[in-house]
Design an enzyme around this catalytic site. Structure first.
Site, PDB file in Angstrom:
ATOM      1  N   ARG A  18     -17.849   3.018   5.366  1.00 15.20           N
ATOM      2  CA  ARG A  18     -17.538   1.600   5.157  1.00 15.20           C
ATOM      3  C   ARG A  18     -17.134   0.941   6.482  1.00 15.20           C
ATOM      4  O   ARG A  18     -16.179   1.380   7.127  1.00 15.20           O
ATOM      5  CB  ARG A  18     -16.351   1.556   4.189  1.00 15.20           C
ATOM      6  CG  ARG A  18     -15.716   0.221   4.027  1.00 15.20           C
ATOM      7  CD  ARG A  18     -14.362   0.337   3.341  1.00 15.20           C
ATOM      8  NE  ARG A  18     -13.864  -0.975   3.060  1.00 15.20           N
ATOM      9  CZ  ARG A  18     -12.616  -1.254   2.730  1.00 15.20           C
ATOM     10  NH1 ARG A  18     -11.719  -0.280   2.622  1.00 15.20           N
ATOM     11  NH2 ARG A  18     -12.251  -2.478   2.490  1.00 15.20           N
ATOM     12  N   TYR A  23     -12.922   0.541  10.192  1.00 12.30           N
ATOM     13  CA  TYR A  23     -12.195   1.644   9.562  1.00 12.30           C
ATOM     14  C   TYR A  23     -12.502   3.027  10.152  1.00 12.30           C
ATOM     15  O   TYR A  23     -11.948   4.015   9.692  1.00 12.30           O
ATOM     16  CB  TYR A  23     -12.472   1.648   8.048  1.00 12.30           C
ATOM     17  CG  TYR A  23     -11.997   0.374   7.370  1.00 12.30           C
ATOM     18  CD1 TYR A  23     -10.642   0.093   7.253  1.00 12.30           C
ATOM     19  CD2 TYR A  23     -12.907  -0.548   6.862  1.00 12.30           C
ATOM     20  CE1 TYR A  23     -10.197  -1.078   6.649  1.00 12.30           C
ATOM     21  CE2 TYR A  23     -12.475  -1.726   6.247  1.00 12.30           C
ATOM     22  CZ  TYR A  23     -11.117  -1.976   6.153  1.00 12.30           C
ATOM     23  OH  TYR A  23     -10.679  -3.137   5.560  1.00 12.30           O
ATOM     24  N   GLU A  96       4.076   1.842   3.373  1.00 15.45           N
ATOM     25  CA  GLU A  96       2.777   1.171   3.234  1.00 15.45           C
ATOM     26  C   GLU A  96       1.978   1.389   4.516  1.00 15.45           C
ATOM     27  O   GLU A  96       2.507   1.187   5.608  1.00 15.45           O
ATOM     28  CB  GLU A  96       3.034  -0.328   3.017  1.00 15.45           C
ATOM     29  CG  GLU A  96       1.789  -1.178   2.934  1.00 15.45           C
ATOM     30  CD  GLU A  96       2.127  -2.667   2.716  1.00 15.45           C
ATOM     31  OE1 GLU A  96       3.295  -2.993   2.393  1.00 15.45           O
ATOM     32  OE2 GLU A  96       1.228  -3.490   2.888  1.00 15.45           O
ATOM     33  N   HIS A  98      -1.821   0.629   6.521  1.00 15.16           N
ATOM     34  CA  HIS A  98      -3.148   0.021   6.623  1.00 15.16           C
ATOM     35  C   HIS A  98      -3.823   0.550   7.871  1.00 15.16           C
ATOM     36  O   HIS A  98      -3.200   0.608   8.940  1.00 15.16           O
ATOM     37  CB  HIS A  98      -3.061  -1.507   6.683  1.00 15.16           C
ATOM     38  CG  HIS A  98      -2.449  -2.069   5.456  1.00 15.16           C
ATOM     39  ND1 HIS A  98      -3.119  -2.110   4.255  1.00 15.16           N
ATOM     40  CD2 HIS A  98      -1.197  -2.528   5.221  1.00 15.16           C
ATOM     41  CE1 HIS A  98      -2.306  -2.602   3.337  1.00 15.16           C
ATOM     42  NE2 HIS A  98      -1.131  -2.859   3.885  1.00 15.16           N
TER      43      HIS A  98
HETATM   44  C1  DQA Z   1      -6.790  -2.012   4.325  1.00 11.33           C
HETATM   45  C2  DQA Z   1      -6.706  -3.504   4.628  1.00 11.33           C
HETATM   46  C3  DQA Z   1      -6.995  -4.314   3.381  1.00 11.33           C
HETATM   47  O1  DQA Z   1      -6.909  -5.704   3.664  1.00 11.33           O
HETATM   48  C4  DQA Z   1      -8.374  -4.019   2.856  1.00 11.33           C
HETATM   49  O2  DQA Z   1      -8.612  -4.705   1.660  1.00 11.33           O
HETATM   50  C5  DQA Z   1      -8.620  -2.551   2.680  1.00 11.33           C
HETATM   51  C6  DQA Z   1      -8.119  -1.628   3.703  1.00 11.33           C
HETATM   52  C7  DQA Z   1      -6.616  -1.151   5.600  1.00 11.33           C
HETATM   53  O3  DQA Z   1      -6.373   0.037   5.456  1.00 11.33           O
HETATM   54  O4  DQA Z   1      -6.757  -1.665   6.710  1.00 11.33           O
HETATM   55  O5  DQA Z   1      -9.300  -2.128   1.769  1.00 11.33           O
HETATM   56  O6  DQA Z   1      -5.739  -1.670   3.443  1.00 11.33           O
END
Ligand code: DQA
Length: 140
Positions: A18, A23, A96, A98
């Site tokens: 993806r 990512y 959390e 990201h």
């Molecule tokens: C995410 C950031 C989110 O905005 C997005 O919808 C994702 C991945 C990240 O890991 O950067 O699916 O959580």
């Protein structure tokens, strides 16, 4: 033995395929295998789902018994009051994570319903954020 639950939300099963420019090109399972040896005394439990209710069920199932939760709720981060309530309901502290720097992206990614329910937030450090979150939780 301490158990840490790593939860990935929607579309994170596609890591490696993806949008690799955002990512990266590594699958999460491959990454997880690479960090497991760093935590020989920790049980790392991994759960991914594209369904909000399944994420809730997993938090309810394990959230009273485990040491901590690392959660990347994907897009549910920005929409889900239910997940925020679940993190409040359980006793395990959460971090959390990201992969991308959500604050450098579209404005709809700047708000998280989960952040206020978590000990802290790691964003933009790629997959390394998961390892750092685990290390923090093990200090608690
Ligand atoms: C995410 C950031 C989110 O905005 C997005 O919808 C994702 C991945 C990240 O890991 O950067 O699916 O959580």
């Amino acid at each position: 033995m301490k158990s840490i639950l790593i939860i990935n939300g929607p579309n994170l099963n596609l890591l490696g395929k993806r949008e690799p420019d955002i990512y990266g090109n590594r699958s999460f399972v491959d990454y997880l295998k690479s960090i497991e040896p760093l935590f020989p005394d920790v049980q790392l439990r991994y759960f991914q789902s594209n369904h909000e209710g399944e994420l809730l069920d997993k938090i309810h199932e394990l959230g009273f018994d485990i040491h901590g939760i690392v959660i990347n709720a994907g897009a549910y981060t920005h929409t889900s009051i239910a997940l925020a309530d679940a993190l409040s309901a359980v006793t395990a502290p959460a971090v959390e994570v990201h992969i991308s720097n959500v604050h450098a992206r579209e404005s709809f990614r700047h708000h998280s319903y989960l952040s206020a329910k978590c000990k802290g937030v790691i964003a933009g450090l790629g997959l390394t954020g998961y390892e750092l979150a685990i290390r923090y939780l093990l200090t608690l």
